[in-house]
Scaffold this motif. Sequence first.
Motif, short mmCIF file in Angstrom:
data_model
loop_
_atom_site.label_atom_id
_atom_site.label_comp_id
_atom_site.label_asym_id
_atom_site.label_seq_id
_atom_site.Cartn_x
_atom_site.Cartn_y
_atom_site.Cartn_z
N ARG A 33 3.44 6.00 4.35
CA ARG A 33 4.68 5.59 3.69
C ARG A 33 5.84 6.45 4.18
O ARG A 33 5.71 7.66 4.36
N ASN A 80 7.12 -2.06 -1.24
CA ASN A 80 8.05 -1.79 -0.15
C ASN A 80 9.48 -1.67 -0.69
O ASN A 80 10.25 -0.79 -0.29
N GLN A 108 5.15 -8.60 9.83
CA GLN A 108 5.05 -7.84 8.59
C GLN A 108 5.89 -8.55 7.51
O GLN A 108 7.00 -8.14 7.20
N GLY A 145 12.52 -3.06 6.77
CA GLY A 145 12.26 -1.64 6.58
C GLY A 145 13.42 -0.93 5.91
O GLY A 145 14.24 -1.54 5.22
N ASN A 146 13.51 0.38 6.12
CA ASN A 146 14.58 1.16 5.52
C ASN A 146 15.73 1.29 6.52
O ASN A 146 15.76 2.20 7.34
N THR A 168 12.49 -3.55 13.36
CA THR A 168 11.92 -2.43 12.62
C THR A 168 10.55 -2.80 12.09
O THR A 168 10.38 -3.86 11.46
N TYR A 227 8.52 4.82 10.19
CA TYR A 227 8.94 3.55 10.78
C TYR A 227 8.99 3.65 12.31
O TYR A 227 9.12 4.73 12.88
N ASN A 251 7.86 -6.74 4.76
CA ASN A 251 8.83 -5.73 5.21
C ASN A 251 10.27 -6.23 5.18
O ASN A 251 11.19 -5.50 5.54
N ILE A 268 11.77 1.81 -0.55
CA ILE A 268 13.06 1.89 0.15
C ILE A 268 14.13 2.49 -0.77
O ILE A 268 14.96 3.30 -0.32
N ARG A 328 7.30 -1.15 9.81
CA ARG A 328 6.87 -0.09 8.92
C ARG A 328 5.46 0.37 9.31
O ARG A 328 4.61 -0.43 9.67
N ASP A 329 5.21 1.68 9.25
CA ASP A 329 3.86 2.19 9.49
C ASP A 329 2.96 1.70 8.36
O ASP A 329 3.25 1.92 7.18
#
Length: 303
Positions: free
Chosen positions: A236, A72, A273, A120-121, A229, A239, A276, A76, A231-232
């Motif tokens: 990849r 992860n 998550q 996440g991002n 947020t 989000y 994440n 990112i 993440r899927d």
Amino acid sequence: MKKLSTRLLLFILTAISKLSWKSLYRLSDFFRFLIFDIAHYRRNVILDNLHNSFPDQDEETIKSIAKKYYRNFTDIIFETIKLRSISKTDLLRRIEFDTSFLDHYYEQKKNIVVVAGHLGNWEMLNLFASAKLSYQIVVVYHELANNTFEDWFKKVRTQFGTEMVPMKDAFVKALTPRDKPFIYILINDQSPVPEKAYWTRFLNQETGVFRGVELIARRLNAPVLYMGTLRDEWKRGFYKFYFELITESPKDEPNNRILESQINFLEKDILKQPDNWLWSHRRWKHNRPENLQPSQLLEENKK
């Protein structure tokens, strides 16, 4: 010489940003192998943070979370590089978000304070918000020490209209009039000066929290939202983000209740998550002071 090497690196980063997503993630996997499997980048920090946050988990589970986090982390990095050349169409299809939650605030011409964590991002979400929403997006951030890098990343962050505000100017810029309603975004899960922080329990540890969000929200008396947020798990670079209402009347809230609500929301998302979140950050490098001021504690509910 230093300036030349910086420009060469930025030239390489720009070239990488033009690669396909498939090639980008191959690079991410290779980079993950180098920095985590070979160089063991902050491995002890990551494992200590995980052990302290999840004391009931066995070693196998901790190592599994860490392994997922390593991928992860590098994903990112390369996704953020990709943002230099991303199209608006490509960006919008990668984020799932229902804008209806914000529509009634915009119709009322209300500004909003948003507090988030390093889930996440967050760089991708910043661009998405500017590309998708009618609001002026204002993001508080830490400037980079290298001016050339700062200029490169600032172009990435502002390409769809985001206004970037250095941390040192956060309070003044929050009160600056703008041509349309704005969303003021602060990432609030870093490690503050312990003598000025609000102290609470977060992930089974005594944790200091920056109080700036609450001070800005009270001054603006604007609705405060938590931004989560996810993440899927299967794709990849995809989000989902969402908002939770903390309060519509910050001035009426007990002292530090806004921060406590944010921390609770953030903890729930991390538990959903765990890989994440930004585990390589030295989040708990400060100890709680023995004597805290009333401003550093949670006030009882107002009558």
